[in-house]
Design a protein around this motif. Sequence first.
Motif, short mmCIF file in Angstrom:
data_model
loop_
_atom_site.label_atom_id
_atom_site.label_comp_id
_atom_site.label_asym_id
_atom_site.label_seq_id
_atom_site.Cartn_x
_atom_site.Cartn_y
_atom_site.Cartn_z
N UNK A 229 0.84 -1.20 0.00
CA UNK A 229 0.00 0.00 0.00
C UNK A 229 0.88 1.25 0.00
N UNK A 230 1.92 1.26 0.82
CA UNK A 230 2.83 2.41 0.86
C UNK A 230 3.60 2.55 -0.45
N UNK A 231 3.68 1.47 -1.22
CA UNK A 231 4.32 1.51 -2.54
C UNK A 231 3.38 2.00 -3.64
N UNK A 232 2.13 2.26 -3.29
CA UNK A 232 1.20 2.84 -4.27
C UNK A 232 0.05 1.93 -4.69
N UNK B 272 11.11 -12.14 4.95
CA UNK B 272 10.49 -10.94 5.54
C UNK B 272 11.14 -9.66 5.01
N UNK B 273 11.50 -9.67 3.72
CA UNK B 273 12.14 -8.51 3.11
C UNK B 273 11.06 -7.61 2.49
N UNK B 274 10.48 -6.77 3.33
CA UNK B 274 9.35 -5.95 2.89
C UNK B 274 9.78 -4.75 2.02
N UNK B 275 11.10 -4.44 2.04
CA UNK B 275 11.61 -3.39 1.14
C UNK B 275 11.45 -3.84 -0.31
N UNK B 276 11.70 -5.12 -0.57
CA UNK B 276 11.55 -5.66 -1.92
C UNK B 276 10.07 -5.60 -2.32
N UNK B 277 9.18 -5.98 -1.42
CA UNK B 277 7.74 -5.92 -1.69
C UNK B 277 7.34 -4.49 -2.02
N UNK B 278 7.86 -3.54 -1.24
CA UNK B 278 7.55 -2.12 -1.46
C UNK B 278 8.04 -1.65 -2.83
N UNK C 79 5.73 -0.41 -5.94
CA UNK C 79 5.93 0.91 -6.55
C UNK C 79 6.03 0.77 -8.07
N UNK C 80 6.80 -0.20 -8.51
CA UNK C 80 6.98 -0.47 -9.94
C UNK C 80 5.65 -0.87 -10.58
N UNK C 81 4.91 -1.75 -9.92
CA UNK C 81 3.63 -2.23 -10.45
C UNK C 81 2.61 -1.09 -10.55
N UNK C 82 2.56 -0.26 -9.50
CA UNK C 82 1.61 0.87 -9.49
C UNK C 82 1.91 1.84 -10.63
N UNK C 83 3.20 2.08 -10.86
CA UNK C 83 3.62 2.97 -11.95
C UNK C 83 3.25 2.38 -13.31
#
Length: 198
Positions: free
Chosen positions: A15-18, A173-179, A183-187
């Motif tokens: 969600x924070x990634x867009x 548990x690497x949530x930075x990768x998920x983020x 972000x890429x998917x939202x864009x």
Amino acid sequence: MPSCQQAMEAARAAVNGGIAVLEIVRSTPGVFEVLQALANEYPTKAFGVGTVLTAEDAKTAIKAGAKFLMSPATVNDILDDVRDTDVLYMPGVMTPTEIYSAHNAGAKIVKIYPVSALGGVRYISAIRKPFSHIPMVASQGITIDSVGDYIAQGAISVVLSDAIFDKEAMSQNNFDVVNRLATSAALQGKTAVERKKR
């Protein structure tokens, strides 16, 4: 197996990634608690439950704050139950007959599943021709770099489960990768929809 806490963290990262519309699959530990917590935390986002196969689960999901429900098949009991509500039910369909039948039974949007096994973008393109009046979401095996193609060929949206919630990242548990993936998917999605409008 992901925990309730892991599901929350992964969802927040997305969600924070867009990502503005997020499906939480029924098999998620504590799925309804996770849904309720996210709906309270992000009131402007649309959260729903996927792989819903019973009317009972559908009712529980709606009580927990689900704005939409998805199934891998058409469950007529769910379709009937949500008919006069604000909750959107997207039944899973595969064949032309299933698409037509689900729409006739009241589905406003259908989920083409399993799309990559059916031919992916080419299948969406072919099936849109006779059913251009039926909104379709493409689901299963979609990569972030193919989002634009699916939207261009007529899908109104795509389901990106593993493309965002990468199995390796989740196991660590690497949530930075998920983020980053979110972000890429939202864009990609935003760009594809804007291109289509032109």
